[in-house]
Design an enzyme around this catalytic site. Sequence first.
Site, PDB file in Angstrom:
ATOM      1  N   MET A  76       1.260  -0.767   0.181  1.00 51.53           N
ATOM      2  CA  MET A  76       0.004   0.033   0.234  1.00 51.53           C
ATOM      3  C   MET A  76       0.826   1.034   0.013  1.00 51.53           C
ATOM      4  O   MET A  76       2.080   1.511   0.298  1.00 51.53           O
ATOM      5  CB  MET A  76      -1.242  -0.057   1.380  1.00 51.53           C
ATOM      6  CG  MET A  76      -2.359  -0.879   0.996  1.00 51.53           C
ATOM      7  SD  MET A  76      -2.805  -1.133   3.015  1.00 51.53           S
ATOM      8  CE  MET A  76      -4.024   0.357   2.724  1.00 51.53           C
ATOM      9  N   HIS A  77       0.035   1.974  -0.141  1.00 49.22           N
ATOM     10  CA  HIS A  77       1.014   3.954  -0.215  1.00 49.22           C
ATOM     11  C   HIS A  77       1.449   4.351  -1.059  1.00 49.22           C
ATOM     12  O   HIS A  77       2.267   5.600  -1.140  1.00 49.22           O
ATOM     13  CB  HIS A  77       1.685   3.886   1.238  1.00 49.22           C
ATOM     14  CG  HIS A  77       0.741   3.303   2.605  1.00 49.22           C
ATOM     15  ND1 HIS A  77      -0.860   4.175   2.729  1.00 49.22           N
ATOM     16  CD2 HIS A  77       0.860   2.823   3.536  1.00 49.22           C
ATOM     17  CE1 HIS A  77      -1.105   3.202   3.967  1.00 49.22           C
ATOM     18  NE2 HIS A  77      -0.006   2.750   4.155  1.00 49.22           N
ATOM     19  N   ASP A 232      -2.467  -5.083   0.367  1.00 49.08           N
ATOM     20  CA  ASP A 232      -2.193  -6.273   0.810  1.00 49.08           C
ATOM     21  C   ASP A 232      -2.315  -6.819   1.983  1.00 49.08           C
ATOM     22  O   ASP A 232      -3.250  -8.025   1.882  1.00 49.08           O
ATOM     23  CB  ASP A 232      -0.693  -6.304   0.930  1.00 49.08           C
ATOM     24  CG  ASP A 232      -0.306  -5.303   2.018  1.00 49.08           C
ATOM     25  OD1 ASP A 232      -1.328  -4.574   2.356  1.00 49.08           O
ATOM     26  OD2 ASP A 232       1.161  -5.092   1.689  1.00 49.08           O
TER      27      ASP A 232
END
Length: 480
Positions: A76-77, A232
Amino acid sequence: MYLGIDIGTSGVKALLLAENGMIAGQETAGLTVARPHSHWSEQSPDDWWRAVETAVAGLDAGLRAKVRGIGLSGQMHGAVLLGADDRVLRPAILWNDGRSQSQCAELLRIEPQTPAITGNPVLAGFTAPKLLWVREHEPETFSAVRTVLLPKDWVRLRLTGDKMSDMSDASGTLWLDVAGRRWSPAMLAACGMSEDMMPVLCEGSDASAMLSAEIAARWGMERVPVAGGGGDNAAGAVGLGVIDPGETFLSLGTSGVIFTVTDGFRPAPEAAVHAFAHALPDRWHQMSVMLSAASCLDWAAVLTGLKDVPALLDISLEADEGSDLIFLPYLSGERTPHANPAAQGVFFGLTGGTGRPELARAVLEGVAMGLRDGLDALTGAGAEIGEISMAGGGSRSEVWGRIIAAALERPLVWREGGDTGPALGAARLGRLAAGEGSVREVCVAPAVTARVEPEMVSADRLRYKQERFRALYDVMQAMW
């Protein structure tokens, strides 16, 4: 067959799921992380694609031909910046990159309602501060940005030609109104951006787009639907059947995550607890996140001159049980509960009698105590957590499992396929996108293969150490 593809930090995993719910095959292709400066963490999206091609090519061709749906999950991110021609403008800035700490304060100055809008703390690992950093330090690149994608969504673009994201992954950008499951115009404006720079949103179990004819031909399969997918951890929850309020799992990968499903949107940004949308409709979850978990074991194995992590686990059994050695596991800063990217790793209590066994044991315990800090942040925010399912590559060790159960004072359970990580959940989302089964039918909890109850003697010892662990952080933080 259903294909799950997970874009991890250390590798890409491709997994085939049969109609009976059993794993029919899996392949992994490795990735490396570039750290050109202190606190930086980057990867080339082209490396993700090469790893995807390698992992999928390693699967049985006959089984690939039977695939009826594809799901995606990913780290992520990450910020993938695309120009007008969809060309990648710079390496992707990853989730564990800490360069944008000052931009977090700037984002709060520009939009003081950020925690209220997003339901999350403003942390350097999230996507929005990264764009403020690019705007300040790479203005020519920022002015050329036309689209921002998350890692798995850039892979989706390569697979389908469409720019889309799911609610769970989008929750980690600080641009999403998480309660409303829609982009926030106010948060985008705070970063000098607009909604036309963002992918279209869908639920993780929806069919987002169709596999392109070119990729279908190269992979030897039909043009099939590609699910919205998930970040995830949300995808990992789908794989473990963690879909109802109170159900919880612990993921031990590069990072360490405790994920618990909530009965609605339950933000607690003051505790550095993440409150995100789940990868399934009308569901949310809370997470505690520590940035260095199993990665600490890899580091410690090299530091102590051991062959590998299994050797580190073995030698830890020789440690003096009376050792007071403490390890702070902040090799990449920390999120929950400290939200401190400047935090650093520390060994405290070294003596002339300290050897490799004690160092190994201290690392295992240090990560476990970091996880306990996260667990207490979640329960302090209202979560009721009992039994915890285990997931991720680091979860395979019974030695470490006993330490973690004692530190958390919770029973741990291992389930079939738990070490496959988010790729299993991605494949399940691919099945749902293909319209073959309901959430209740597809997202069942796999069979339990092992269970560890906390040992009270170990729990008492680690409870004492936990107090010193927290006190040591308080003393050290002014020195970082």
